[in-house]
Write a protein that holds these residues in place. Structure first.
Motif, short mmCIF file in Angstrom:
data_model
loop_
_atom_site.label_atom_id
_atom_site.label_comp_id
_atom_site.label_asym_id
_atom_site.label_seq_id
_atom_site.Cartn_x
_atom_site.Cartn_y
_atom_site.Cartn_z
N GLU A 176 0.84 -1.19 0.00
CA GLU A 176 0.00 0.00 0.00
C GLU A 176 0.88 1.25 0.00
N LEU A 177 0.47 2.23 -0.78
CA LEU A 177 1.23 3.47 -0.89
C LEU A 177 0.72 4.57 0.03
N THR A 178 -0.55 4.51 0.41
CA THR A 178 -1.14 5.50 1.30
C THR A 178 -1.83 4.78 2.45
N SER A 179 -2.14 5.53 3.48
CA SER A 179 -2.77 4.93 4.66
C SER A 179 -4.20 4.53 4.35
N PHE A 180 -4.65 3.51 5.04
CA PHE A 180 -6.00 2.98 4.89
C PHE A 180 -6.85 3.56 6.01
#
Length: 419
Positions: A24-28
C-alpha cells in the motif's frame, strides 16, 4: 524438465511463500466493518464479490482484506492478484490469470483447461480486481475454476454482480460523513490525511473542521472525490473548493498519474459506468437527466417519459405526456380520402400540438410542430397524418418523431414553453 508447467509457490520449510500482493502506498482509513465482513464471508463462501459505484473504494478494500489474509497465513499456496481492469477482451482473461499465477503451458490447450488442471489441489485465494467490463467472462471462468478446485477461494471486485451460483455479495457504501460522538467522520479523516500529503502544514482543527465536514457531505463521502478535492489544496482553500463544487466535474481532476485513466477524474469515473450500461439503460438515463422547470407545467400523475413514445399517451412534437402536453388547442385536420390509417379506420379529426413561446402567442401565428398528427390531441388513440405532413417512405398511419435541429431531444423540444 523444460516443458513442465510452473506451479504457484508453495510454503517451504523456511517459511511461507514470498509476498505476492503490492504494498500500500497511502494509509487505509476506516472500513473496519467491511474488513470484518470480508473475512467472515471468505470463511463461509468460495466466491465473494465486492460491489459498489465507481470511486467508492472497492479495490482498496479487497486489497486490504487480501493483505490481512496473507499476513494471517490462511492460504497455504498464497494469494494472487489479477488486474482484470487491464484486460481488454474476454478471450484474454484466461491468459491474464495464467500470467498472474506464473503458470506456463507449451500445449495449445485453452487457458481454462490449464488453470483447472493446475489449481485442482491448490489452496489459494484469487483476487480479481475490476470485473465490470468483462462480467460474463469472469463469471464463466470463476464458475469453471471453483468446480475444478475445491480449496480455491475467489475475491472479486465489480460494479455489477457476477451472478454466479457460489457468489456472496458485499455492497460497499461511501464513507460516513457524520461523526460519532467524541470522534471524527471517516470521510473527514481521509480528507485530512490526503491534505497533509499535499500541504505539510495542514492541520484539522476547530477552525476548518466545519468547512471540511461540509465539503465531504457535498461529495457524498465518496473516497475518490474526497481525495481529488484534497489534491486541489495546492491552489485553493477549503472554502474556495466548497464554492466551486457546483462545477465538480471540472474541479475534481488531477488524480495520480499512475492510476487508471478512469480513476484520475470524477468525470471519467462516472463516464466509465455510463459506457458499461446497456443501450436501453443509457438511453433512459439520457432522457431522464434534463431537469425542466415545472412552474407552468400542469401537475400530472403520469409516469416519467418512456424511452420511446407510445401511440396514445405521448405527443411527438413536445415529447411530454398527454392530454395536457401543450398550450395550444387542437384544430381540425382531415386526411385525404383513400389513405387509411394504421388500423384501417377512417381518419380522425385532430391535429398536431405543440407549446408556443411568448413571441408566438403575441403574434398569433402557429408554433413549429402544428399539424403533425398528434394522437393525444385527437383523443382517438390512432395516428393520422394531416394533409401534406406525411414524409415520403413512411407508413400512412405511423408518424415518425419530428426532425430538425429544434426537435432532436426532449430538452430542445421543451424550449417552446407555454405563454
Amino acid at each position: 524438465m523444460e516443458n513442465e508447467p510452473r506451479t504457484p509457490d508453495r510454503p517451504t520449510p523456511h517459511g511461507p511463500p514470498a509476498r505476492q500482493l503490492p504494498a500500500e502506498l497511502t494509509s487505509f482509513i476506516g472500513r473496519d466493518t467491511e474488513l470484518a465482513a470480508v473475512e467472515r464471508l471468505l470463511e463461509l463462501a468460495r466466491l465473494v464479490t465486492v460491489t459498489g459505484p465507481g470511486g467508492v473504494g472497492k479495490s482498496r478494500l479487497a486489497l486490504r482484506a487480501a493483505t490481512l489474509a496473507e499476513a494471517a497465513g490462511g492460504f497455504a499456496d498464497g494469494i494472487r492478484l489479477v488486474e482484470v481492469s487491464g484486460v481488454q477482451a474476454p478471450e484474454l482473461l484466461g491468459h491474464a490469470v495464467l500470467e498472474a499465477l506464473r503458470l506456463t503451458d507449451s500445449t495449445a490447450r485453452p487457458p481454462v483447461d490449464v488453470l483447472t488442471e493446475q489449481l485442482a489441489d491448490r489452496e489459494l485465494l484469487l483476487v480479481l480486481d475490476g470485473c465490470e467490463h468483462l462480467v460474463a467472462a469472469c463469471a464463466e471462468l470463476v464458475d469453471a475454476l471453483l468446480r475444478a478446485a475445491p480449496r480455491l477461494r475467489v475475491l472479486a471486485t465489480s460494479r455489477e454482480s457476477l451472478r454466479s451460483p457460489a457468489e456472496h455479495l458485499l455492497p460497499v457504501t461511501p464513507l460516513p460523513v457524520t461523526a460519532v460522538p467524541g470522534g471524527t467522520a471517516d470521510a473527514v479523516r481521509l480528507f485530512a490525511d490526503r491534505a497533509a500529503a499535499v500541504l505539510p502544514e495542514f492541520v484539522l482543527d476547530e477552525h476548518n473542521a466545519e468547512e471540511i465536514a461540509l465539503l465531504c457531505h457535498r461529495l457524498d463521502g465518496i473516497p475518490l472525490a474526497v481525495e481529488l478535492a484534497a489534491g486541489r489544496l495546492r491552489a485553493l482553500s477549503v472554502e474556495q473548493i466548497v464554492l466551486r463544487l457546483d462545477d465538480r466535474f471540472r474541479l475534481l481532476t488531477g488524480g495520480a498519474r499512475g492510476a487508471l485513466l478512469r480513476h484520475q477524474t470524477l468525470r471519467t469515473t462516472i463516464g466509465w459506468s455510463h459506457q458499461l450500461c446497456r443501450n436501453v439503460y443509457s438511453g433512459l438515463a439520457s432522457r431522464s437527466s434534463p431537469v425542466v422547470s415545472s412552474s407552468k407545467r400542469p401537475s400530472t400523475s403520469a409516469p416519467a417519459t418512456p424511452s420511446r413514445p407510445t401511440r396514445s399517451s405521448t405527443c411527438w412534437t413536445s415529447w411530454s405526456p398527454s392530454p395536457s402536453c401543450c398550450g395550444w388547442r387542437p384544430r381540425p385536420a382531415r386526411r385525404p380520402a383513400g389513405s387509411p390509417d394504421r388500423g384501417g379506420a377512417p381518419a380522425a379529426s385532430g391535429s398536431g400540438c405543440s407549446t408556443r413561446s411568448a413571441s408566438t402567442a403575441a403574434s398569433g401565428s402557429a408554433p413549429p410542430g402544428t399539424n403533425r398528427g398528434c394522437a393525444a390531441a385527437t383523443g382517438t388513440g390512432t395516428w393520422a397524418w394531416p394533409p401534406g405532413a406525411r414524409p415520403s417512405g413512411s407508413a400512412p398511419g405511423r408518424p415518425r418523431p419530428p426532425s430538425g435541429p429544434a426537435w432532436r431531444t426532449p430538452t430542445s423540444a421543451r424550449r417552446w414553453s407555454s405563454a
